[in-house]
Design a protein around this motif. Structure first.
Motif, PDB file in Angstrom:
ATOM      1  N   UNK A  48       8.414 -25.648 -14.194  1.00 25.21           N
ATOM      2  CA  UNK A  48       7.465 -24.543 -14.122  1.00 25.21           C
ATOM      3  C   UNK A  48       7.303 -24.216 -12.640  1.00 25.21           C
ATOM      4  N   UNK A  49       7.619 -23.001 -12.276  1.00 25.51           N
ATOM      5  CA  UNK A  49       7.564 -22.592 -10.872  1.00 25.51           C
ATOM      6  C   UNK A  49       7.129 -21.129 -10.807  1.00 25.51           C
ATOM      7  N   UNK A  50       6.643 -20.734  -9.651  1.00 25.89           N
ATOM      8  CA  UNK A  50       6.057 -19.397  -9.545  1.00 25.89           C
ATOM      9  C   UNK A  50       6.670 -18.607  -8.398  1.00 25.89           C
ATOM     10  N   UNK A  51       6.945 -17.333  -8.662  1.00 29.65           N
ATOM     11  CA  UNK A  51       7.241 -16.362  -7.612  1.00 29.65           C
ATOM     12  C   UNK A  51       5.937 -15.629  -7.333  1.00 29.65           C
ATOM     13  N   UNK A  52       5.479 -15.676  -6.092  1.00 27.96           N
ATOM     14  CA  UNK A  52       4.152 -15.170  -5.730  1.00 27.96           C
ATOM     15  C   UNK A  52       4.289 -13.861  -4.975  1.00 27.96           C
ATOM     16  N   UNK A  53       3.736 -12.795  -5.529  1.00 28.08           N
ATOM     17  CA  UNK A  53       3.751 -11.479  -4.883  1.00 28.08           C
ATOM     18  C   UNK A  53       2.426 -11.258  -4.161  1.00 28.08           C
ATOM     19  N   UNK A  54       2.504 -10.983  -2.856  1.00 23.71           N
ATOM     20  CA  UNK A  54       1.310 -10.843  -2.024  1.00 23.71           C
ATOM     21  C   UNK A  54       1.347  -9.524  -1.259  1.00 23.71           C
ATOM     22  N   UNK A  55       0.227  -8.820  -1.259  1.00 27.18           N
ATOM     23  CA  UNK A  55       0.047  -7.666  -0.380  1.00 27.18           C
ATOM     24  C   UNK A  55      -1.412  -7.634   0.034  1.00 27.18           C
ATOM     25  N   UNK A  56      -1.737  -6.809   1.028  1.00 28.07           N
ATOM     26  CA  UNK A  56      -3.134  -6.678   1.466  1.00 28.07           C
ATOM     27  C   UNK A  56      -3.490  -5.202   1.551  1.00 28.07           C
ATOM     28  N   UNK A  57      -4.782  -4.945   1.478  1.00 27.93           N
ATOM     29  CA  UNK A  57      -5.275  -3.568   1.621  1.00 27.93           C
ATOM     30  C   UNK A  57      -6.725  -3.625   2.084  1.00 27.93           C
ATOM     31  N   UNK A  58      -7.208  -2.531   2.610  1.00 32.71           N
ATOM     32  CA  UNK A  58      -8.626  -2.396   2.851  1.00 32.71           C
ATOM     33  C   UNK A  58      -9.336  -2.321   1.498  1.00 32.71           C
ATOM     34  N   UNK A  59     -10.511  -2.936   1.348  1.00 29.04           N
ATOM     35  CA  UNK A  59     -11.183  -2.962   0.046  1.00 29.04           C
ATOM     36  C   UNK A  59     -11.243  -1.590  -0.613  1.00 29.04           C
ATOM     37  N   UNK A  60     -10.659  -1.513  -1.814  1.00 29.99           N
ATOM     38  CA  UNK A  60     -10.655  -0.265  -2.571  1.00 29.99           C
ATOM     39  C   UNK A  60      -9.632   0.745  -2.113  1.00 29.99           C
ATOM     40  N   UNK A  61      -8.821   0.393  -1.104  1.00 31.75           N
ATOM     41  CA  UNK A  61      -7.853   1.344  -0.566  1.00 31.75           C
ATOM     42  C   UNK A  61      -6.533   1.346  -1.308  1.00 31.75           C
ATOM     43  N   UNK A  62      -5.525   1.988  -0.694  1.00 31.56           N
ATOM     44  CA  UNK A  62      -4.201   2.072  -1.297  1.00 31.56           C
ATOM     45  C   UNK A  62      -3.539   0.702  -1.293  1.00 31.56           C
ATOM     46  N   UNK A  63      -2.752   0.454  -2.340  1.00 33.54           N
ATOM     47  CA  UNK A  63      -2.032  -0.817  -2.456  1.00 33.54           C
ATOM     48  C   UNK A  63      -0.979  -0.918  -1.358  1.00 33.54           C
ATOM     49  N   UNK A  64      -0.947  -2.057  -0.662  1.00 30.32           N
ATOM     50  CA  UNK A  64       0.008  -2.254   0.423  1.00 30.32           C
ATOM     51  C   UNK A  64       1.380  -2.678  -0.065  1.00 30.32           C
ATOM     52  N   UNK A  65       2.321  -2.761   0.866  1.00 34.68           N
ATOM     53  CA  UNK A  65       3.677  -3.234   0.554  1.00 34.68           C
ATOM     54  C   UNK A  65       3.641  -4.729   0.268  1.00 34.68           C
ATOM     55  N   UNK A  66       4.269  -5.137  -0.806  1.00 34.69           N
ATOM     56  CA  UNK A  66       4.198  -6.543  -1.183  1.00 34.69           C
ATOM     57  C   UNK A  66       5.454  -7.297  -0.781  1.00 34.69           C
ATOM     58  N   UNK A  67       5.289  -8.590  -0.592  1.00 32.43           N
ATOM     59  CA  UNK A  67       6.409  -9.498  -0.383  1.00 32.43           C
ATOM     60  C   UNK A  67       6.353 -10.563  -1.470  1.00 32.43           C
ATOM     61  N   UNK A  68       7.512 -11.029  -1.876  1.00 35.15           N
ATOM     62  CA  UNK A  68       7.605 -12.023  -2.938  1.00 35.15           C
ATOM     63  C   UNK A  68       8.017 -13.365  -2.342  1.00 35.15           C
TER      64      UNK A  68
END
Length: 497
Positions: A215-235
């Motif tokens: 059991x293993x996980x690929x983790x997708x992470x991005x950041x944004x200003x609260x309530x703002x547009x979704x940022x570019x993610x990295x896996x």
């Protein structure tokens, strides 16, 4: 496509130079299906066999070899989907995901793209903070679960000049469980994976062993200003422990914030987590679906399930962690915290029920979560391999309950049990640890303690705290074997308290 509407709790925000940032997390969990044979061949899935000893002609990608779907693996996927409160799709299809690597002999992976076997679902998770406090529950949406075959394994550390390939894992059935980007903190993400692991273990569809990579996980992470547009993610690929998941998310989120606040942009890419350095590093640029040139596998007909088949699987589902937890709280009067710990997986809940049956449920929980889990953690041993079985721990609690030994002596007996000294009865008999309950013998020890400490005895009425001093004297004289309750009663009478 990822969308993220939920705005995180302000407590989950990360402080940057330009203010608060919100982390957006989605997970793709790969769970190896618990089955004796592979998804499209009859080869064994046994772990730890000699390299390339479990490889059929289908697994090796030999020309003219046709895959045949393992019906049991399909049933395991359906069972998992039902455990995730998800939609079971009566029509699904296998597709070829084309890419080339040395441990993928076919030159493609058989997966599911447009028509997965399981659709949307959801589970509720309870995040735990660094201090062990339970946070507010979070509902995490499930996007899909699809079946696919695993690749082989490339071994790079046997030679400085060559890479070796082991195809034993090639063709093993995987369930890829894709979440919606509903998580906002590392704690939520690790709680989600922990909850998933508990569900698949309870169902018997995956053993959940993260150390073996089952059991293993690929983790997708991005950041944004609260309530703002979704940022570019990295896996971040193939993270195989709860602690590493939290560390990888923390590092990656701060990396994004630093780049953006410095005026840079985030490149969409696949990264690896270095657990030694606590950092992520670039692996490759992130592919999109069109890069894999998906198309329906021409050698496999679509899967068409009967509703009666799904209904039968549902009727045979075992009790799941949430239901067990609710039952433990109702039947055993356990706190939410105790019930959550003891139902984290089926091994723990089964062990606890065996210990608690016919005994004080709270005492059973305390001994299991305190002494037993503490000893196992110190010895780096899993509960499955515990030298103290449920029957042995229950036997120890019986000797405390019938006052054969005191709680203090029981600690010593437990240590000897854990070291392989036998059952509680064996150790008590061999070591002569039976509790002294003869009131005459205890009274004699009390009289001697008072006679030896006449000054303290005279002052006891004015200073009742001196009772503890006399209890200690009697317990010392009896080598800890005197019944504490009897000692207290006789001392109070003799000292006039």
């Amino acid at each position: 496509m990822f969308t993220a509407e939920r705005v995180g709790d302000p407590r989950d925000y990360i402080k940057g130079e330009s203010g608060d940032w919100e982390i957006i997390i989605g997970l793709e969990v790969h769970a190896q299906v618990a089955s004796n044979s592979k998804l499209f061949s009859g080869s064994s899935t046994e772990y730890g066999s000699e390299p390339n000893s479990q490889v059929s002609l289908v697994d090796a990608g030999m020309p003219g070899m046709l895959p045949v779907v393992n019906e049991f693996c399909v049933e395991q996927a359906v069972k998992t989907g039902l455990g995730l409160n998800a939609q079971i799709n009566l029509f699904s299809r296998f597709d070829r995901k084309n890419y080339f690597y040395v441990d993928l002999p076919q030159g493609y992976q058989i997966s599911q793209f447009e028509h997965p076997i399981v659709g949307e679902g959801e589970i509720e998770v309870l995040p735990i903070d660094a201090d062990g406090n339970t946070l507010e529950p979070v509902t995490v949406g499930i996007e899909r679960l699809h079946l696919e075959q695993d690749a082989g394994k490339s071994v790079h550390d046997l030679s400085p000049d060559e890479t070796y390939v082991d195809l034993n894992r090639c063709g093993v059935a995987l369930m890829e469980i894709v979440s919606k980007p509903d998580m906002r903190s590392p704690e939520e993400a690790s709680a989600y994976v922990d909850k998933l692991r508990g569900i698949v273990r309870a169902l018997g569809t995956c053993d959940g062993d993260m150390e073996k990579g089952n059991l293993r996980a690929d983790v997708n992470v991005s950041v944004r200003k609260p309530g703002g547009e979704l940022g570019t993610r990295c896996e971040i690929k193939n993270v195989n422990s709860m602690r590493f998941i939290r560390q990888a998310i923390n590092y990656e989120a701060r990396r994004h914030i630093e780049i953006i606040e410095a005026g840079g942009t985030i490149d969409q890419e696949t990264r690896l987590f270095d657990s030694v350095k606590g950092e992520t590093r670039t692996m490759r640029s992130k592919e999109d679906a069109h890069d894999y040139r998906y198309f329906p596998d021409p050698d496999l007909l679509p899967l068409k399930l009967e509703q009666s088949f799904v209904d039968k699987v549902k009727a045979d589902l075992p009790e799941l962690p949430d239901a067990i937890k609710a039952r433990f709280m109702a039947d055993y009067n356990l706190s939410e915290y105790d019930a959550r710990i003891l139902t984290a997986d089926k091994t723990k809940s089964d062990f606890y029920e065996a210990v608690a049956k016919g005994r004080d449920a709270k005492i059973a929980a305390n001994w299991m979560m305190g002494d037993l889990f503490g000893a196992l953690n110190k010895a780096s041993t899993d509960l499955e391999d515990s030298p103290v079985t449920a029957d042995m721990l229950g036997g120890l609690l019986d000797r405390i309950a019938d006052k054969t030994i005191s709680g203090k002596i029981a600690k010593t007996v437990f240590e000897k049990m854990f070291e392989g000294g036998g059952t509680a009865d064996d150790i008590i008999e061999k070591e002569g640890l039976k509790q002294v309950t003869d009131t005459g013998a205890i009274e004699a020890m009390v009289d001697k303690a008072i006679a030896d400490n006449a000054g303290q005895a005279a002052a006891a009425k004015e200073n009742p705290k001196l009772l503890g001093f006399f209890v200690g004297q009697v317990m010392k004289a009896s080598q800890g074997k005197a019944n504490p309750q009897a000692v207290n009663e006789i001392l109070r009478k003799k000292l006039g308290l």
